[in-house]
Design a protein around this motif. Structure first.
Motif, PDB file in Angstrom:
ATOM      1  N   ILE A   1       0.867  -1.178   0.000  1.00  0.00           N
ATOM      2  CA  ILE A   1       0.000   0.000   0.000  1.00  0.00           C
ATOM      3  C   ILE A   1       0.906   1.230   0.000  1.00  0.00           C
ATOM      4  CG2 ILE A   1      -1.818   1.210   1.224  1.00  0.00           C
ATOM      5  CD1 ILE A   1      -2.417  -1.464   2.619  1.00  0.00           C
ATOM      6  N   ALA A   2       0.685   2.074  -0.976  1.00  0.00           N
ATOM      7  CA  ALA A   2       1.528   3.267  -1.082  1.00  0.00           C
ATOM      8  C   ALA A   2       0.656   4.508  -0.894  1.00  0.00           C
ATOM      9  CB  ALA A   2       2.199   3.304  -2.446  1.00  0.00           C
ATOM     10  N   PHE A   3       1.152   5.410  -0.053  1.00  0.00           N
ATOM     11  CA  PHE A   3       0.490   6.708   0.115  1.00  0.00           C
ATOM     12  C   PHE A   3       1.407   7.738  -0.530  1.00  0.00           C
ATOM     13  CE2 PHE A   3      -0.793   3.956   3.525  1.00  0.00           C
ATOM     14  CZ  PHE A   3      -2.170   4.137   3.583  1.00  0.00           C
ATOM     15  N   ALA A   4       0.818   8.485  -1.464  1.00  0.00           N
ATOM     16  CA  ALA A   4       1.656   9.444  -2.182  1.00  0.00           C
ATOM     17  C   ALA A   4       1.013  10.828  -2.107  1.00  0.00           C
ATOM     18  CB  ALA A   4       1.800   9.002  -3.629  1.00  0.00           C
ATOM     19  N   ARG A   5       1.878  11.787  -2.043  1.00  0.00           N
ATOM     20  CA  ARG A   5       1.368  13.167  -1.958  1.00  0.00           C
ATOM     21  C   ARG A   5       2.230  14.041  -2.865  1.00  0.00           C
ATOM     22  NH1 ARG A   5       0.975  15.436   3.956  1.00  0.00           N
ATOM     23  NH2 ARG A   5      -0.651  13.860   3.981  1.00  0.00           N
ATOM     24  N   ASP A   6       1.540  14.925  -3.539  1.00  0.00           N
ATOM     25  CA  ASP A   6       2.259  15.868  -4.411  1.00  0.00           C
ATOM     26  C   ASP A   6       2.853  16.949  -3.509  1.00  0.00           C
ATOM     27  OD1 ASP A   6       3.168  17.687  -6.158  1.00  0.00           O
ATOM     28  OD2 ASP A   6       1.363  17.746  -7.405  1.00  0.00           O
ATOM     29  N   ILE A   7       4.178  16.984  -3.437  1.00  0.00           N
ATOM     30  CA  ILE A   7       4.793  17.970  -2.531  1.00  0.00           C
ATOM     31  C   ILE A   7       5.497  19.065  -3.315  1.00  0.00           C
ATOM     32  CG2 ILE A   7       5.059  16.439  -0.551  1.00  0.00           C
ATOM     33  CD1 ILE A   7       7.958  15.993  -1.515  1.00  0.00           C
ATOM     34  N   THR A   8       5.050  19.261  -4.537  1.00  0.00           N
ATOM     35  CA  THR A   8       5.669  20.305  -5.362  1.00  0.00           C
ATOM     36  C   THR A   8       5.611  21.667  -4.657  1.00  0.00           C
ATOM     37  OG1 THR A   8       4.755  19.087  -7.212  1.00  0.00           O
ATOM     38  CG2 THR A   8       5.744  21.204  -7.708  1.00  0.00           C
ATOM     39  N   LYS A   9       4.398  21.998  -4.108  1.00  0.00           N
ATOM     40  CA  LYS A   9       4.211  23.321  -3.496  1.00  0.00           C
ATOM     41  C   LYS A   9       5.040  23.466  -2.233  1.00  0.00           C
ATOM     42  CE  LYS A   9      -0.330  24.191  -5.326  1.00  0.00           C
ATOM     43  NZ  LYS A   9      -1.757  23.949  -5.061  1.00  0.00           N
ATOM     44  N   SER A  10       4.964  22.459  -1.357  1.00  0.00           N
ATOM     45  CA  SER A  10       5.697  22.580  -0.092  1.00  0.00           C
ATOM     46  C   SER A  10       7.193  22.577  -0.342  1.00  0.00           C
ATOM     47  CB  SER A  10       5.283  21.481   0.879  1.00  0.00           C
ATOM     48  OG  SER A  10       5.676  20.240   0.380  1.00  0.00           O
ATOM     49  N   LYS A  11       7.601  21.819  -1.354  1.00  0.00           N
ATOM     50  CA  LYS A  11       9.017  21.813  -1.730  1.00  0.00           C
ATOM     51  C   LYS A  11       9.459  23.207  -2.124  1.00  0.00           C
ATOM     52  CE  LYS A  11      11.522  18.266  -1.727  1.00  0.00           C
ATOM     53  NZ  LYS A  11      12.539  17.595  -1.427  1.00  0.00           N
ATOM     54  N   LYS A  12       8.575  23.813  -2.907  1.00  0.00           N
ATOM     55  CA  LYS A  12       8.903  25.158  -3.400  1.00  0.00           C
ATOM     56  C   LYS A  12       8.997  26.132  -2.224  1.00  0.00           C
ATOM     57  CE  LYS A  12       7.318  28.269  -7.021  1.00  0.00           C
ATOM     58  NZ  LYS A  12       6.104  28.687  -7.752  1.00  0.00           N
ATOM     59  N   ALA A  13       7.980  26.043  -1.326  1.00  0.00           N
ATOM     60  CA  ALA A  13       7.969  26.932  -0.164  1.00  0.00           C
ATOM     61  C   ALA A  13       9.212  26.715   0.673  1.00  0.00           C
ATOM     62  CB  ALA A  13       6.716  26.663   0.665  1.00  0.00           C
ATOM     63  N   GLU A  14       9.548  25.438   0.829  1.00  0.00           N
ATOM     64  CA  GLU A  14      10.707  25.102   1.649  1.00  0.00           C
ATOM     65  C   GLU A  14      11.977  25.718   1.064  1.00  0.00           C
ATOM     66  OE1 GLU A  14      12.965  21.040   2.401  1.00  0.00           O
ATOM     67  OE2 GLU A  14      10.817  20.900   2.853  1.00  0.00           O
ATOM     68  N   SER A  15      12.078  25.576  -0.233  1.00  0.00           N
ATOM     69  CA  SER A  15      13.308  26.076  -0.843  1.00  0.00           C
ATOM     70  C   SER A  15      13.344  27.610  -0.787  1.00  0.00           C
ATOM     71  CB  SER A  15      13.447  25.545  -2.269  1.00  0.00           C
ATOM     72  OG  SER A  15      12.866  26.414  -3.188  1.00  0.00           O
ATOM     73  N   GLU A  16      12.155  28.208  -0.886  1.00  0.00           N
ATOM     74  CA  GLU A  16      12.100  29.679  -0.760  1.00  0.00           C
ATOM     75  C   GLU A  16      12.540  30.110   0.628  1.00  0.00           C
ATOM     76  OE1 GLU A  16       8.150  30.744  -1.823  1.00  0.00           O
ATOM     77  OE2 GLU A  16       8.586  30.647  -3.992  1.00  0.00           O
ATOM     78  N   LEU A  17      12.029  29.326   1.610  1.00  0.00           N
ATOM     79  CA  LEU A  17      12.355  29.616   3.003  1.00  0.00           C
ATOM     80  C   LEU A  17      13.850  29.499   3.228  1.00  0.00           C
ATOM     81  CD1 LEU A  17      10.326  30.244   5.282  1.00  0.00           C
ATOM     82  CD2 LEU A  17      10.795  27.932   6.143  1.00  0.00           C
ATOM     83  N   LYS A  18      14.385  28.466   2.679  1.00  0.00           N
ATOM     84  CA  LYS A  18      15.813  28.215   2.824  1.00  0.00           C
ATOM     85  C   LYS A  18      16.589  29.388   2.251  1.00  0.00           C
ATOM     86  CE  LYS A  18      17.365  23.519   3.038  1.00  0.00           C
ATOM     87  NZ  LYS A  18      17.440  22.284   2.282  1.00  0.00           N
ATOM     88  N   GLN A  19      16.119  29.776   1.086  1.00  0.00           N
ATOM     89  CA  GLN A  19      16.769  30.879   0.409  1.00  0.00           C
ATOM     90  C   GLN A  19      16.740  32.123   1.283  1.00  0.00           C
ATOM     91  OE1 GLN A  19      18.327  30.450  -2.379  1.00  0.00           O
ATOM     92  NE2 GLN A  19      19.041  32.569  -2.373  1.00  0.00           N
TER      93      GLN A  19
END
Lengths: 636, 187
Positions: free
Chosen positions: A373-391
């Motif tokens: 059983i695989a649970f998958a989530r699109d994390i494109t947005k959070s990834k983007k936010a995270e990288s912005e935050l990092k920046q």
């Protein structure tokens, strides 16, 4: 029809007839062969006797060269119809007389041969000497056909066939009478059994006809029937109860089924309303379930993908082999490094675009087969936010560092001109004190005072900016550290008559100089802002959430609640310089030091009664391997 | 034996092939050929006729074949009997040139030339077991026992049974089958 399928009656008869027939056949054959050989012997004997008589009679004819007489003697052979040829040879082996006289010469041997008679094909012939008083006068030749033998055999054959036929008839007659004694009880038994099996009436009993094995069989059969009857009764009872049970079970089952359907519907609805894509694959990596969210995230409809290999749809090509190998590895070892945890990787959607995906996979077993059983989530947005935050934080820390560098450079560079100013103003004060007017004295004093304060300010600034200078952490015995601090503060403690009490303190891991400064500042402040009574200061600690929580409690003037945050900001002062000296940097430095050690600092206070400063120091700092990174993370 | 072998062709020829027989008979002197057969016949008489035991001095004494008058057989008879024995009696030949010379014998062949003396002979031989043989035409009438005669070119026998019986001789029926029986009373 095969013998084994025949009725016993016929089998018995056949066996009897077959046995009697074969016995007869063997007997007749033996008789036949005996006759054959004895008749041959007899034929030779007869012929030889005839030969002797003829030879004896022919002596004179030969002796006195009378062929006519010889012919006459030979012609007597006509009485023996099987003798087909005869001839006499004289002493010299020349033909002397023939029988039958009209026969062609070619029918006779040209001259006498070996004596004695023997079989040649279908004839028997041979030579006998003609002797008178031991004087050989000539030779007799006789040839007989075997007609007699054949005739006899013909007779025998007819006789044999007749005997065998008669025997068969007799055997048939006798066996048809005798077989009844064996087959009749069997037939009766078989018919009873047949009737029972056709009608299913087990109350019928077979009739016993004797006390032999068949009688025993009949008894056993009847006994068996009784048992069957009993068992049938039991079976019927059992059947009835079974039917009842089946009905009950069916009702139960229907109920369970209904529940199952409902529960399945529930699962389906849970499954479809899950916020994440839920994908189930079987052990061959074929998709079994595909929920609504999966349709949204990956673009594939459930009926497009179910039953197909998962990897061909949503796994980028670079991961496909690893995916299949991972499954193989799991089946072999039961281990899966990506199982039961969340991993982030790229996935493919229907349009073939890769996107970031958080994935967690759990294996499960259903009816002995593995499912994943695989649970998958699109994390494109959070990834983007995270990288912005990092920046952002990177930028922030860079600007912070720039500022600190600026402060350091500025304060350091400011010291030089300040030193010049201070030393010249002091020189001016020394040389021209009381030589100028009182105003000049005051001005010089103001200038000296001002330059001193400026030096203090610059020093404090330097200290503040140095807090983030990276130095290796070490184990610090806080008890030793506190002793050292109190030593440094010995003068002010003496002046203010302060009483400082401390619990037995722990050993922490940190920057010795900074921690030293932290305690010096806080205890220094507690003495400095004393009330009317002499200061009572208590240093204590406890573990809280795995961190060290230190507290320094005083009975000083206290801080109004509205300032409890402001006091940690650089250059913020609550009091005039006249009442309490200070640069307004001390607590800002404290805050920075605590934060440098992953902790927080705050104050709880009641004006006029005292304040308690709390700060925490991360206890697990020392377990982190890479201190640099920790530090950096903390700075960020 | 050798004699038999020699005469065999004659038999076959006479039975089977007339042409051959003719050429054979013309090839040798008639007397010789005829007496060759007769010599054999003389010998064969010893096989088919039984002499009483009294005719022999002892079981080993010879069976004597006497020839009265000239010997017409040449060496044939001698050849035929040489080495032969009959019931243990060796065969010998004795020649008598005249009646007066006759000595005890078992077979007496009387040359045709001597037939006129047959009357005397009868009296001499009376009571003795002697088989008298001749090829004289009137031999049987004169009381002879066995006569050779030629009929259809073959040598045949005539036998006087009564005189043979009177001489106390027994003739084999086989021999009698071949011979013509002379019955003096009929003539």
């Amino acid at each position: 029809m095969l013998l084994k399928d025949q009725p016993i009656r016929k089998k018995l008869m056949r066996v009897i007839i077959l046995i009697s027939g074969s016995v007869l056949l063997v007997t007749c054959s033996a008789f036949f062969f005996y006759e054959y050989y004895s008749f041959r012997q007899k034929t030779i004997q007869t012929l030889s006797t005839t030969g002797k008589i003829i030879a004896a009679n022919s002596t004179a004819a030969l002796a006195f060269a009378n062929p006519d007489d010889a012919k006459e003697i030979l012609s007597a052979l006509a009485a023996e119809q099987h003798i087909v040829a005869a001839s006499l040879y004289d002493k010299d082996g020349k033909l002397f007389a023939l029988y039958p006289a009209t026969s062609s010469l070619t029918n006779f041997p040209a001259k006498p041969e070996k004596r004695g008679y023997e079989f040649k094909g279908s004839f028997i012939d041979g030579f006998a000497p003609v002797i008178q008083n031991n004087n050989l006068l000539g030779t007799l030749y006789l040839k007989s056909d075997l007609q007699a033998m054949y005739e006899r055999f013909k007779l025998y054959s007819i006789l044999t066939i007749f005997v065998i036929g008669l025997s068969f008839l007799l055997a048939y007659f006798l066996s048809s009478i005798l077989q009844k004694r064996i087959s009749e009880p069997i037939t009766v038994l078989a018919e009873t059994a047949k009737a029972i099996s056709e009608k299913g009436d087990y109350s019928v009993r077979a009739t016993k006809l004797g006390e032999d094995e068949l009688g025993l069989l009949t008894d056993a059969f009847n006994n068996m029937l009784s048992q069957i009857q009993q068992q049938n009764y039991k079976l019927n009872e059992f059947n009835k109860s079974l039917e009842q049970k089946v009905i009950e079970r069916t009702i139960d089952l229907e109920f369970v089924n209904k529940e199952l359907i409902e529960s399945e519907a529930q699962i389906q609805s849970v499954f479809n309303s899950a916020p994440d894509a839920v994908i189930v694959i079987d052990s061959d990596s074929n998709v079994v379930r595909w929920n609504a969210q999966a349709e949204i995230i990956f673009g594939w409809k459930a009926d497009e993908i179910i039953g197909n290999p998962l990897q061909n749809f949503i796994i980028p090509e670079k991961y496909r082999e690893r995916h299949l190998n991972g499954m193989k590895h799991f089946f072999k070892t039961g281990e899966g490094p990506v199982l039961n945890k969340t991993i982030e990787l790229e996935a493919l959607n229907k349009s073939g675009a890769e996107f970031a995906c958080a994935l967690s996979i759990a294996p499960t077993q259903l009816k002995g087969k593995y499912l994943f059983i695989a649970f998958a989530r699109d994390i494109t947005k959070s990834k983007k936010a995270e990288s912005e935050l990092k920046q952002k934080s990177l930028e922030l820390s860079r600007s912070n560092a720039d500022l600190e560098q600026f402060a350091y450079v500025a304060s350091h560079d400011l010291q030089e001109p300040l030193r010049t100013i201070t030393s010249y103003v002091q020189l001016l004060g020394k040389r021209y004190k009381d030589k100028l007017d009182q105003d000049a004295n005051d001005f010089i004093n103001f200038a000296i005072d001002g330059s001193n304060r400026m030096r203090n300010l610059i020093n404090s600034l330097l200290e503040y900016s140095r807090v983030n200078r990276i130095k290796p952490f070490e184990h610090i015995d806080m008890n030793d550290l506190l002793k050292d601090v109190l030593q440094n503060l010995a003068n002010s403690i003496k002046e203010s008559n302060a009483n400082i009490v401390a619990d037995d303190l722990p050993t922490v891991y940190g920057d010795l100089v900074l921690i030293d400064q932290l305690f010096q500042n806080l205890i220094g402040n507690a003495i400095k802002y004393k009330g009317e009574k002499s200061p009572e200061i208590h240093v204590s600690w406890k573990r809280e959430n795995g961190d060290y929580l230190f507290s320094i409690k005083d009975n000083g003037i206290g801080i109004p609640k509205e300032y409890s945050d402001k006091i940690f900001v650089i250059f913020q002062r609550l009091h005039g310089k006249d009442k309490y000296q200070g640069t307004g940097i001390g607590l800002a430095i404290c805050k920075k030091i605590v934060e440098r050690h992953g902790g927080k600092i705050w104050v709880e206070s009641e004006p006029g009664k005292g304040s308690t400063f709390y700060f925490t120091i991360k206890a697990n700092l020392k377990t982190t391997k890479n201190m640099e990174e920790n530090t950096k993370a903390l700075i960020a | 034996m050798t004699v038999l072998k020699m005469i065999a062709p004659k038999f076959i020829a006479s039975i089977l092939l007339a042409m051959f027989s003719v050429s054979f008979t013309t090839a040798q002197p008639p007397a010789s050929r005829e007496y060759q057969i007769k010599a054999i016949f003389l010998f064969n008489f010893t096989q088919f006729i039984e002499w009483p035991a009294a005719a022999f001095a002892n079981p080993g004494s010879p069976l004597v074949i006497g020839i009265l008058g000239e010997n017409p057989f040449g060496s044939y008879l001698h050849d035929a009997i040489t080495g032969e024995k009959v019931n243990g009696h060796p065969l010998i030949i004795q020649r008598f040139s005249s009646i007066s010379q006759i000595q005890p014998c078992h077979i007496l062949f009387i040359n045709q030339t001597e037939t006129n003396k047959f009357g005397q002979l009868e009296t001499i031989l009376k009571g003795q077991s002697v088989l008298t043989v001749s090829d004289a035409p009137d031999f049987m009438k004169r009381g002879g026992m066995v006569r050779f005669f030629t009929k259809s070119n073959k040598t045949q026998l005539q036998i006087n049974l009564e005189s043979i019986k009177a001489a106390n001789l027994v003739v084999s029926s086989k021999l009698l089958r071949l011979a013509e029986i002379f019955e003096p009373n009929k003539k």
